[in-house]
Design a protein around this motif. Sequence first.
Motif, PDB file in Angstrom:
ATOM      1  N   UNK A 154       8.248  15.492  27.496  1.00  0.00           N
ATOM      2  CA  UNK A 154       9.707  15.341  27.484  1.00  0.00           C
ATOM      3  C   UNK A 154      10.370  16.636  27.975  1.00  0.00           C
ATOM      4  N   UNK A 155       9.882  17.771  27.490  1.00  0.00           N
ATOM      5  CA  UNK A 155      10.442  19.048  27.923  1.00  0.00           C
ATOM      6  C   UNK A 155      10.213  19.256  29.417  1.00  0.00           C
ATOM      7  N   UNK A 156       9.012  18.947  29.866  1.00  0.00           N
ATOM      8  CA  UNK A 156       8.688  19.118  31.283  1.00  0.00           C
ATOM      9  C   UNK A 156       9.604  18.273  32.149  1.00  0.00           C
ATOM     10  N   UNK A 157       9.825  17.036  31.736  1.00  0.00           N
ATOM     11  CA  UNK A 157      10.686  16.141  32.503  1.00  0.00           C
ATOM     12  C   UNK A 157      12.106  16.713  32.603  1.00  0.00           C
ATOM     13  N   UNK A 158      12.623  17.219  31.492  1.00  0.00           N
ATOM     14  CA  UNK A 158      13.971  17.789  31.494  1.00  0.00           C
ATOM     15  C   UNK A 158      14.014  19.043  32.366  1.00  0.00           C
ATOM     16  N   UNK A 159      13.020  19.927  32.205  1.00  0.00           N
ATOM     17  CA  UNK A 159      13.020  21.159  32.991  1.00  0.00           C
ATOM     18  C   UNK A 159      12.867  20.882  34.482  1.00  0.00           C
ATOM     19  N   UNK A 160      12.035  19.914  34.836  1.00  0.00           N
ATOM     20  CA  UNK A 160      11.893  19.569  36.248  1.00  0.00           C
ATOM     21  C   UNK A 160      13.198  19.011  36.800  1.00  0.00           C
ATOM     22  N   UNK A 210       3.153  14.494  24.104  1.00  0.00           N
ATOM     23  CA  UNK A 210       4.372  13.683  24.237  1.00  0.00           C
ATOM     24  C   UNK A 210       5.619  14.563  24.234  1.00  0.00           C
ATOM     25  N   UNK A 211       5.670  15.507  23.303  1.00  0.00           N
ATOM     26  CA  UNK A 211       6.831  16.392  23.208  1.00  0.00           C
ATOM     27  C   UNK A 211       6.928  17.297  24.427  1.00  0.00           C
ATOM     28  N   UNK A 212       5.810  17.863  24.854  1.00  0.00           N
ATOM     29  CA  UNK A 212       5.858  18.749  26.019  1.00  0.00           C
ATOM     30  C   UNK A 212       6.173  17.977  27.291  1.00  0.00           C
ATOM     31  N   UNK A 228      14.528  16.114  20.605  1.00  0.00           N
ATOM     32  CA  UNK A 228      13.124  15.830  20.913  1.00  0.00           C
ATOM     33  C   UNK A 228      12.200  16.757  20.126  1.00  0.00           C
ATOM     34  N   UNK A 229      12.576  18.021  19.993  1.00  0.00           N
ATOM     35  CA  UNK A 229      11.777  18.964  19.205  1.00  0.00           C
ATOM     36  C   UNK A 229      11.714  18.530  17.752  1.00  0.00           C
ATOM     37  N   UNK A 230      12.855  18.143  17.221  1.00  0.00           N
ATOM     38  CA  UNK A 230      12.894  17.710  15.831  1.00  0.00           C
ATOM     39  C   UNK A 230      12.075  16.443  15.641  1.00  0.00           C
ATOM     40  N   UNK A 236      -4.296  12.839  17.159  1.00  0.00           N
ATOM     41  CA  UNK A 236      -2.893  12.577  16.845  1.00  0.00           C
ATOM     42  C   UNK A 236      -2.027  13.824  17.102  1.00  0.00           C
ATOM     43  N   UNK A 237      -2.505  14.961  16.640  1.00  0.00           N
ATOM     44  CA  UNK A 237      -1.760  16.209  16.853  1.00  0.00           C
ATOM     45  C   UNK A 237      -1.617  16.476  18.347  1.00  0.00           C
ATOM     46  N   UNK A 238      -2.704  16.319  19.072  1.00  0.00           N
ATOM     47  CA  UNK A 238      -2.681  16.546  20.512  1.00  0.00           C
ATOM     48  C   UNK A 238      -1.727  15.565  21.188  1.00  0.00           C
ATOM     49  N   UNK A 239      -1.744  14.303  20.757  1.00  0.00           N
ATOM     50  CA  UNK A 239      -0.854  13.298  21.333  1.00  0.00           C
ATOM     51  C   UNK A 239       0.611  13.638  21.103  1.00  0.00           C
TER      52      UNK A 239
END
Length: 181
Positions: free
Chosen positions: A96-102, A92-94, A25-27, A85-88
Amino acid sequence: MFMTADQFAASNKANLETVKGLSTKSFAGFEKMAELNLAAAKALMTESYEHVQSLMAAKDAQQVIALQTGLVAPMAEKAAAYGRHVYGIAVETSAEFTKVFEGKAAEGQKAFTQAMDSMTKNAPAGTESAVAVLKSALASSQSAIESAQSAAKQALAMAESNVSAVTEQALSAAAAVSKKA
């Protein structure tokens, strides 16, 4: 409650899969940023050459001033679009991370609760008050974690709203400047 070798291996395998997923996801986020930056650089280069050609074809100073002034609003709009676009991509990436960490936090909380239940069932007689205090502390910590997660989500929503408002104000200001000129 002790982990067996199989449980330990399964836990490590699951953690490795999680790290692999987060790395992917980071990549993907990095790849989107690189694509966006390349597209923006290409567009900027093309538009710059076109603008210079227009300036060179201008007949007088008024045309040059008009061309320069007419550049302000489109550049502001493009900068705002780039920022969105950068913010989006970041959101989006964060997300995904939040979902995994939760998910991992919920798994850890469940495992800890099971371990606590197992421990309290096997607690020696006379330790009921200590077990009750321990369970109360566990419930309080779970409540604090949920409150912190809720506050973080609210702060993120507020920040997103503020970014949108500032972007709209900047675009309005750029449009006003180009109209006055």
